[in-house]
Enzyme design. Structure first.
Site, mmCIF file in Angstrom:
data_model
loop_
_atom_site.group_PDB
_atom_site.id
_atom_site.type_symbol
_atom_site.label_atom_id
_atom_site.label_comp_id
_atom_site.label_asym_id
_atom_site.label_seq_id
_atom_site.Cartn_x
_atom_site.Cartn_y
_atom_site.Cartn_z
ATOM 1 N N ASP A 64 30.294 17.644 20.292
ATOM 2 C CA ASP A 64 29.087 17.145 20.964
ATOM 3 C C ASP A 64 28.394 16.154 20.027
ATOM 4 O O ASP A 64 27.902 16.526 18.955
ATOM 5 C CB ASP A 64 28.168 18.341 21.272
ATOM 6 C CG ASP A 64 26.943 17.919 22.068
ATOM 7 O OD1 ASP A 64 26.595 16.719 22.079
ATOM 8 O OD2 ASP A 64 26.327 18.821 22.671
ATOM 9 N N ASN A 91 30.240 4.252 22.452
ATOM 10 C CA ASN A 91 30.219 4.195 23.926
ATOM 11 C C ASN A 91 29.647 5.461 24.561
ATOM 12 O O ASN A 91 29.043 5.382 25.636
ATOM 13 C CB ASN A 91 31.663 3.957 24.411
ATOM 14 C CG ASN A 91 31.829 4.264 25.880
ATOM 15 O OD1 ASN A 91 31.384 3.507 26.742
ATOM 16 N ND2 ASN A 91 32.450 5.400 26.193
ATOM 17 N N TYR A 157 16.030 6.912 30.427
ATOM 18 C CA TYR A 157 17.341 6.285 30.225
ATOM 19 C C TYR A 157 17.132 4.857 29.711
ATOM 20 O O TYR A 157 17.781 4.439 28.750
ATOM 21 C CB TYR A 157 18.160 6.286 31.522
ATOM 22 C CG TYR A 157 19.509 5.620 31.359
ATOM 23 C CD1 TYR A 157 20.499 6.190 30.555
ATOM 24 C CD2 TYR A 157 19.793 4.398 31.976
ATOM 25 C CE1 TYR A 157 21.732 5.570 30.383
ATOM 26 C CE2 TYR A 157 21.024 3.769 31.816
ATOM 27 C CZ TYR A 157 21.988 4.358 31.015
ATOM 28 O OH TYR A 157 23.219 3.737 30.830
ATOM 29 N N VAL A 190 28.631 0.023 36.898
ATOM 30 C CA VAL A 190 30.056 0.256 36.663
ATOM 31 C C VAL A 190 30.405 1.583 37.327
ATOM 32 O O VAL A 190 29.735 2.587 37.080
ATOM 33 C CB VAL A 190 30.375 0.387 35.151
ATOM 34 C CG1 VAL A 190 31.879 0.374 34.920
ATOM 35 C CG2 VAL A 190 29.681 -0.696 34.328
ATOM 36 N N THR A 192 32.042 4.751 37.393
ATOM 37 C CA THR A 192 32.706 5.708 36.491
ATOM 38 C C THR A 192 32.181 7.099 36.890
ATOM 39 O O THR A 192 31.660 7.255 37.997
ATOM 40 C CB THR A 192 32.312 5.429 35.026
ATOM 41 O OG1 THR A 192 30.877 5.577 34.931
ATOM 42 C CG2 THR A 192 32.694 4.035 34.570
HETATM 43 P P1 NAP Z 1 31.186 8.389 32.035
HETATM 44 O O1 NAP Z 1 32.392 8.097 32.873
HETATM 45 O O2 NAP Z 1 30.285 9.500 32.454
HETATM 46 O O3 NAP Z 1 31.646 8.599 30.515
HETATM 47 C C1 NAP Z 1 30.730 9.023 29.528
HETATM 48 C C2 NAP Z 1 31.488 9.403 28.259
HETATM 49 O O4 NAP Z 1 30.510 9.820 27.262
HETATM 50 C C3 NAP Z 1 32.426 10.569 28.476
HETATM 51 O O5 NAP Z 1 33.618 10.358 27.774
HETATM 52 C C4 NAP Z 1 31.674 11.751 27.882
HETATM 53 O O6 NAP Z 1 32.574 12.703 27.337
HETATM 54 C C5 NAP Z 1 30.892 11.084 26.741
HETATM 55 N N1 NAP Z 1 29.724 11.895 26.384
HETATM 56 C C6 NAP Z 1 28.596 12.092 27.121
HETATM 57 N N2 NAP Z 1 27.774 12.951 26.494
HETATM 58 C C7 NAP Z 1 28.398 13.323 25.323
HETATM 59 C C8 NAP Z 1 28.090 14.205 24.276
HETATM 60 N N3 NAP Z 1 26.926 14.907 24.244
HETATM 61 N N4 NAP Z 1 28.961 14.356 23.239
HETATM 62 C C9 NAP Z 1 30.137 13.658 23.255
HETATM 63 N N5 NAP Z 1 30.490 12.798 24.223
HETATM 64 C C10 NAP Z 1 29.643 12.640 25.259
HETATM 65 O O7 NAP Z 1 30.240 7.098 31.967
HETATM 66 P P2 NAP Z 1 30.500 5.562 31.549
HETATM 67 O O8 NAP Z 1 29.927 4.729 32.636
HETATM 68 O O9 NAP Z 1 31.896 5.340 31.127
HETATM 69 O O10 NAP Z 1 29.513 5.463 30.312
HETATM 70 C C11 NAP Z 1 29.874 4.927 29.054
HETATM 71 C C12 NAP Z 1 28.684 4.176 28.462
HETATM 72 O O11 NAP Z 1 28.374 3.079 29.321
HETATM 73 C C13 NAP Z 1 27.405 4.997 28.353
HETATM 74 O O12 NAP Z 1 26.785 4.721 27.115
HETATM 75 C C14 NAP Z 1 26.552 4.488 29.507
HETATM 76 O O13 NAP Z 1 25.184 4.639 29.251
HETATM 77 C C15 NAP Z 1 26.981 3.030 29.532
HETATM 78 N N6 NAP Z 1 26.727 2.319 30.788
HETATM 79 C C16 NAP Z 1 27.236 2.747 31.969
HETATM 80 C C17 NAP Z 1 26.947 2.045 33.132
HETATM 81 C C18 NAP Z 1 27.468 2.478 34.476
HETATM 82 O O14 NAP Z 1 26.986 1.963 35.494
HETATM 83 N N7 NAP Z 1 28.439 3.361 34.547
HETATM 84 C C19 NAP Z 1 26.159 0.892 33.082
HETATM 85 C C20 NAP Z 1 25.673 0.481 31.845
HETATM 86 C C21 NAP Z 1 25.965 1.189 30.714
HETATM 87 P P3 NAP Z 1 32.507 14.307 27.557
HETATM 88 O O15 NAP Z 1 31.790 14.547 28.857
HETATM 89 O O16 NAP Z 1 33.933 14.728 27.554
HETATM 90 O O17 NAP Z 1 31.761 14.791 26.372
#
Ligand code: NAP
Length: 257
Positions: A64, A91, A157, A190, A192
């Site tokens: 974590d 990330n 956020y 995005v 995801t």
């Molecule tokens: P996602 O599919 O939910 O992936 C998030 C990743 O972060 C997962 O691998 C998760 O792994 C890890 N994570 C979350 N909390 C954690 C913790 N406490 N310890 C370790 N790992 C943790 O979302 P995503 O869209 O790919 O997000 C990646 C980044 O992009 C984030 O920083 C997000 O803020 C940013 N972002 C996303 C968007 C969007 O629209 N999706 C837009 C702008 C920016 P585990 O759950 O396995 O721990």
């Protein structure tokens, strides 16, 4: 071009979304990888896929990132052959809820601040000194348009991603007398697991976020990360703001139907 083959890259949050796609692209380029996230089964699957598919070495670490102790343990457990880290992709991140601040959940706030801000800081503080010592390295922070503009319900956020923006700018200033580079990638929508997590597993609500438009994909963002990392050593991409074509700001999007 900076040759990526043989470099060592850490990607936090590699179990899903942007992080997983970034791991795949770096492996395709021949990078050896250190991958993190909490879901160990997913890390094991990805390690297997990338080692067999691309002949690279992958070191996985399930912990974590919001725990300072766990981050310290992670860094001290990185195998010797992975220690000369060339690229750090910060990330891992989370959005939780869309409540107004005066109605918000303090648990949600803590998770966002502890993951998006403190987790990124812990990992950077622990990894960057080796890069400075070797005078080589690239820190790539995944921010958000939520770190450039605020929207109702985005409050904490947005605050956490404004922090990522500030930290990225400060790092760039403080490392200007080194060969290190600092890049911030700030995406809009995005598709995801992000929204499913944000709405605590409510898939219908999550799907509505992307309804009627073509959102970005994790692979689109991975592409930009690879682009930044592979520029010649004298080229530093400071920031990339990227949105789906149907999105103009955090609050203005064009939806069909
Ligand atoms: P996602 O599919 O939910 O992936 C998030 C990743 O972060 C997962 O691998 C998760 O792994 C890890 N994570 C979350 N909390 C954690 C913790 N406490 N310890 C370790 N790992 C943790 O979302 P995503 O869209 O790919 O997000 C990646 C980044 O992009 C984030 O920083 C997000 O803020 C940013 N972002 C996303 C968007 C969007 O629209 N999706 C837009 C702008 C920016 P585990 O759950 O396995 O721990």
């Amino acid at each position: 071009m900076t040759e990526l083959k043989g470099k060592i890259a850490i990607i936090t949050g590699a179990t899903a979304g942007i992080g997983r796609e970034t791991a795949k692209l770096f492996a395709k380029e021949g990078c050896n990888l250190i991958l993190t996230g909490r879901r160990e089964n997913r890390l094991l699957e990805l390690k297997e896929e990338l080692e067999h598919g691309h002949g690279v070495s992958v070191s996985i670490h399930a912990f974590d990132i919001s725990s300072r102790f766990a981050c310290e343990e992670f860094v001290s457990s990185i195998p010797e052959e992975f220690r000369e880290i060339g690229i750090l992709v910060n990330n891992a991140g989370v959005g939780r809820g869309m409540d107004k601040l005066h109605e918000g959940s303090m648990d949600d706030w803590e998770e966002m601040i502890d993951t998006n801000v403190k987790g990124l800081l812990y990992i950077t503080r622990l990894i960057a000194p080796g890069m400075v010592k070797r005078n080589i390295g690239h820190i790539i922070n995944v921010g958000s348009i939520a770190g450039q503009e605020v929207y109702p319900g985005g409050n904490i956020y947005c605050a956490s991603k404004y922090a990522v923006h500030a930290i990225s700018q400060a790092l760039r200033m403080e490392l200007v007398d080194t060969s290190l580079r600092v890049t911030e990638i700030a995406p809009g929508m995005v598709e995801t697991e992000f929204s499913v997590v944000r709405f605590h597993g409510d898939k219908e609500r999550a799907n509505n976020v992307y309804k009627g438009l073509d959102p970005l994909t994790g692979a689109d963002i991975a592409d930009l990360i690879i682009f930044a990392a592979s520029r010649p050593a004298h080229v530093q991409i400071n920031e990339v703001i990227v949105m789906p074509t149907a999105q103009a700001t955090a609050t203005i999007a064009h939806r069909k139907g």
